[in-house]
Design an enzyme around this catalytic site. Structure first.
Site, PDB file in Angstrom:
ATOM      1  N   ASP A   1       0.863  -1.172   0.000  1.00  0.00           N
ATOM      2  CA  ASP A   1       0.000   0.000   0.000  1.00  0.00           C
ATOM      3  C   ASP A   1       0.906   1.231   0.000  1.00  0.00           C
ATOM      4  OD1 ASP A   1      -2.505   1.449   0.415  1.00  0.00           O
ATOM      5  OD2 ASP A   1      -3.199  -0.404   1.357  1.00  0.00           O
ATOM      6  N   ASP A  46     -12.510  -0.954   3.946  1.00  0.00           N
ATOM      7  CA  ASP A  46     -13.313   0.259   4.169  1.00  0.00           C
ATOM      8  C   ASP A  46     -14.811   0.020   3.982  1.00  0.00           C
ATOM      9  OD1 ASP A  46     -11.004   1.810   4.526  1.00  0.00           O
ATOM     10  OD2 ASP A  46     -10.886   2.305   2.387  1.00  0.00           O
TER      11      ASP A  46
HETATM   12  O1  TEU Z   1      -9.650   5.346   1.732  1.00  0.00           O
HETATM   13  C1  TEU Z   1     -10.077   6.421   0.998  1.00  0.00           C
HETATM   14  C2  TEU Z   1     -11.516   6.697   0.994  1.00  0.00           C
HETATM   15  O2  TEU Z   1     -11.954   7.693   0.471  1.00  0.00           O
HETATM   16  C3  TEU Z   1     -12.422   5.766   1.639  1.00  0.00           C
HETATM   17  O3  TEU Z   1     -12.767   4.615   1.188  1.00  0.00           O
HETATM   18  C4  TEU Z   1     -12.703   6.202   2.992  1.00  0.00           C
HETATM   19  O4  TEU Z   1     -12.414   5.214   3.893  1.00  0.00           O
HETATM   20  C5  TEU Z   1     -14.112   6.629   2.959  1.00  0.00           C
HETATM   21  O5  TEU Z   1     -14.138   7.961   3.278  1.00  0.00           O
HETATM   22  C6  TEU Z   1     -14.971   5.789   3.771  1.00  0.00           C
HETATM   23  O6  TEU Z   1     -16.212   6.372   3.944  1.00  0.00           O
HETATM   24  C7  TEU Z   1      -8.292   5.169   1.877  1.00  0.00           C
HETATM   25  C8  TEU Z   1      -8.028   3.946   2.721  1.00  0.00           C
HETATM   26  O7  TEU Z   1      -8.493   2.818   2.056  1.00  0.00           O
HETATM   27  C9  TEU Z   1      -8.649   4.144   4.064  1.00  0.00           C
HETATM   28  O8  TEU Z   1      -8.548   3.017   4.881  1.00  0.00           O
HETATM   29  C10 TEU Z   1      -7.970   5.323   4.706  1.00  0.00           C
HETATM   30  O9  TEU Z   1      -8.586   5.620   5.929  1.00  0.00           O
HETATM   31  C11 TEU Z   1      -8.001   6.552   3.810  1.00  0.00           C
HETATM   32  O10 TEU Z   1      -7.670   6.286   2.465  1.00  0.00           O
HETATM   33  C12 TEU Z   1      -6.985   7.557   4.289  1.00  0.00           C
HETATM   34  O11 TEU Z   1      -5.702   7.078   4.060  1.00  0.00           O
END
Ligand code: TEU
Length: 578
Positions: free
Chosen positions: A101, A345
């Protein structure tokens, strides 16, 4: 072009490991690299080609590792750099690639770059982040004095005041995740050097976190614009100014030249891109432009809510089909799709798109798996999805761990929402649904840890666990394994054209895949009632069953959540429109 000449990832299936919840090896209740090393057989048996590992870098863990304080090491919570090298070697020995990642829209506020940047307005790294004075004429710290009105993804404003300098810094996510300033070439080149360092260590690519947010629409005078007011909130929507910003393609092409040049065909480069459209995705994934191989788009995980994920509504199957149909068509000739139901997520797919009641859980999970693996694109399986894991039966706020969920609760209640209703929505939509430990067996902590797990194990693990699934030839796991193998075996699964059938039908999801005269018809009953297949798609009745999720029965009907992959004798069938 012969199938073998297409990129390897067209035939690949990716498996996402969220290390904190995968397998604990030292009894501290948090999953770790030692744990992944113990479970490689599970991945090899499933047959996946790539592991995408969510962040294991040193981090204060404000967002479970998506807040990184050192890009070139491993957090002791997860193990050591030597163990990561071991993991690369162990996976490679099984023919599995490892993708890391890459979280470079922001760092942790504890990253030395930010510590230095914050130390003084004259710091040589001041400009590595987005520092801005309060809004003209307003005193720092008063509500509304933030440099823009943007709403953070994790609730509240996107600006945090630094008392010492009286300036604000930008954070699109939590306050502990300050955004890097990609306008500054020093930032970009520091990131590229770090990426080269990982490739030199043997990793096989990157999943790039919110990579379409790295370019902000900054005016020549350095200012950033306000966004349109959000309903019911004292904030505006900043996405027009930070999503797919003006220099994004330039940055990705520069990254490609600086980092991937020389061996891009060996790697997997996938950009996570909330809000991306099919038109933009064509640009991002057009091989001739040398940006990324594929993107994660979000349309299909935004159809069951109104405006924000905290306002859920029932999903209409025709909306889901229309969305996937558009993505399949949009990237048919240029670019490539990535396919997913689940990730760390999202709530669990079987609970969200399927039916996790005892009667239909196995059948709906296998039906969704069939849809996932049979679209055109690279499928991503999220840990636990392959064993039918479902949402957690949360009953109290204390059971949640996720910063997004906890912040939302605070903000919603502060704005007058009923705490019981907020809890009910968290129960359904919280990211923690995806983050409960993988259920390996029926023992008290599901074989995940000998200690106290950092988040509770789902009580259904006594029935739903990898050990039981692996022993059962009709299980969700066995079905995923067959689907992975099918992609490896049949070029039509990887590369065939896609045609959506019955687009208006809310219960039957059907499409064809065709390549060089080989046509597969995929028919899935996405409902709990019997469907008249003979009436809907007569040609399906005589199709040869290549793979199904229920034992043979009347070919003229589809039982609840039944899925069949059929081979048709001739070209495209009637009964639907493309
Ligand atoms: O997620 C980005 C993102 O916009 C999402 O899926 C977010 O979690 C969403 O607002 C949920 O409602 C990425 C990562 O996958 C996530 O785990 C992180 O928290 C985020 O970026 C920040 O790095």
């Amino acid at each position: 072009m012969p199938a073998a000449d297409h990129p390897w990832w067209t035939r690949a299936v990716v498996y996402q490991v969220y290390p904190r919840s995968f397998q604990d090896s030292d009894g501290d209740g948090v999953g770790d690299l030692g744990g992944i090393l113990q479970r490689i057989d599970h991945l090899a048996d499933l047959g996946v080609d790539v592991v995408w590992l969510s962040p294991v870098y040193p981090s204060p863990q404000a967002d479970n590792g998506y807040d990184i304080s050192d890009y070139q090491d491993v957090d002791p919570l997860f193990g050591t750099l030597a163990q990561l090298d071991q993991l690369v070697a162990a996976l490679h020995a099984r023919g599995i690639r490892l993708v890391l990642d890459l979280v470079v829209n922001h760092t942790s506020d504890e990253h030395p770059w930010f510590v230095e940047s914050r130390s003084s307005t004259d710091s040589p790294k001041r400009d590595w982040y987005w520092w801005r004075p309060p809004r003209a004429g307003m005193a720092a710290g008063t509500p509304g004095a933030e440099p823009t009105n943007w709403h953070s993804h994790f609730s509240g404003p996107t600006w945090q005041l630094d008392e010492a300098s009286g300036e604000y810094y930008l954070h699109l996510f939590a306050a502990k995740q300050p955004d890097l300033n990609w306008e500054n070439p020093e930032v970009r080149h520091a990131v590229y050097a770090m990426m080269r360092w990982w490739l030199d260590r043997g990793v096989d690519g990157f999943r790039m976190d919110v990579i379409n947010m790295i370019s902000k629409a900054v005016a020549p005078d350095g200012s950033l614009p306000d966004g349109p007011q959000l309903p019911g909130l004292p904030y505006g929507d900043g996405t027009p100014f930070f999503s797919n910003g003006p220099r994004i393609h330039e940055y990705l092409q520069e990254m490609h030249r600086e980092v991937f040049a020389g061996h891009p065909e060996q790697l997997l480069l996938v950009g996570e891109m909330p809000g991306v459209t099919t038109e933009q995705a064509r640009l991002y994934t057009d091989p001739a432009r040398a940006e990324v191989d594929m993107v994660f788009q979000f349309e299909h995980v935004q159809l069951d809510f109104e405006g924000s994920k905290w306002h859920p509504r029932p999903l209409r199957m025709r909306d889901l089909k229309a969305s996937f149909g558009r993505w399949q068509a949009g990237l048919a000739d240029v670019g490539w799709n990535s396919l997913y139901w689940d990730n760390h997520d999202q709530p669990r797919a079987v609970s969200r798109f399927g039916d996790d009641s005892p009667r239909f859980r196995r059948d709906s999970a296998t039906c969704l798996a069939t849809l996932l693996h049979l679209h055109r694109g690279t499928p991503y399986v999220y840990q636990g999805e392959e064993i039918g894991m479902a949402n957690h039966p949360f009953t109290a706020l204390e059971q949640f761990r996720d910063v997004e969920s906890l912040n939302h609760h605070v903000q919603a209640v502060a704005h007058g929402a009923d705490p019981a209703e907020v809890l009910a929505v968290l129960r359904r939509m919280s990211r923690d649904n995806a983050r409960t430990p993988v259920q390996w067996d029926a023992s008290p902590n599901a074989g995940f840890t000998t200690g106290t797990p950092w988040i509770a194990v789902n009580p259904d693990h006594t029935e739903w666990n990898a050990q039981a699934q692996r022993a059962d030839p009709t299980s969700v796991f066995a079905h995923h394994r067959r689907l992975v193998a099918l992609r490896h075996d049949l070029p039509v699964v990887a590369l065939g054209d896609f045609t959506m059938l019955l687009p208006e039908h809310d219960e039957v999801y059907a499409f064809t895949r065709s390549l060089d005269g080989d046509t597969l018809l995929v028919v899935c009953n996405v409902s709990g009632s019997v469907q008249d297949l003979a009436g809907l798609l007569p040609e399906a009745v005589d199709g040869e069953v290549v793979l199904g999720n229920l034992p043979g029965d009347d070919p003229a009907v589809l039982r609840p959540w039944e899925a069949r992959v059929l081979r048709l004798p001739s070209a495209a069938p009637s009964g639907g429109s493309p």
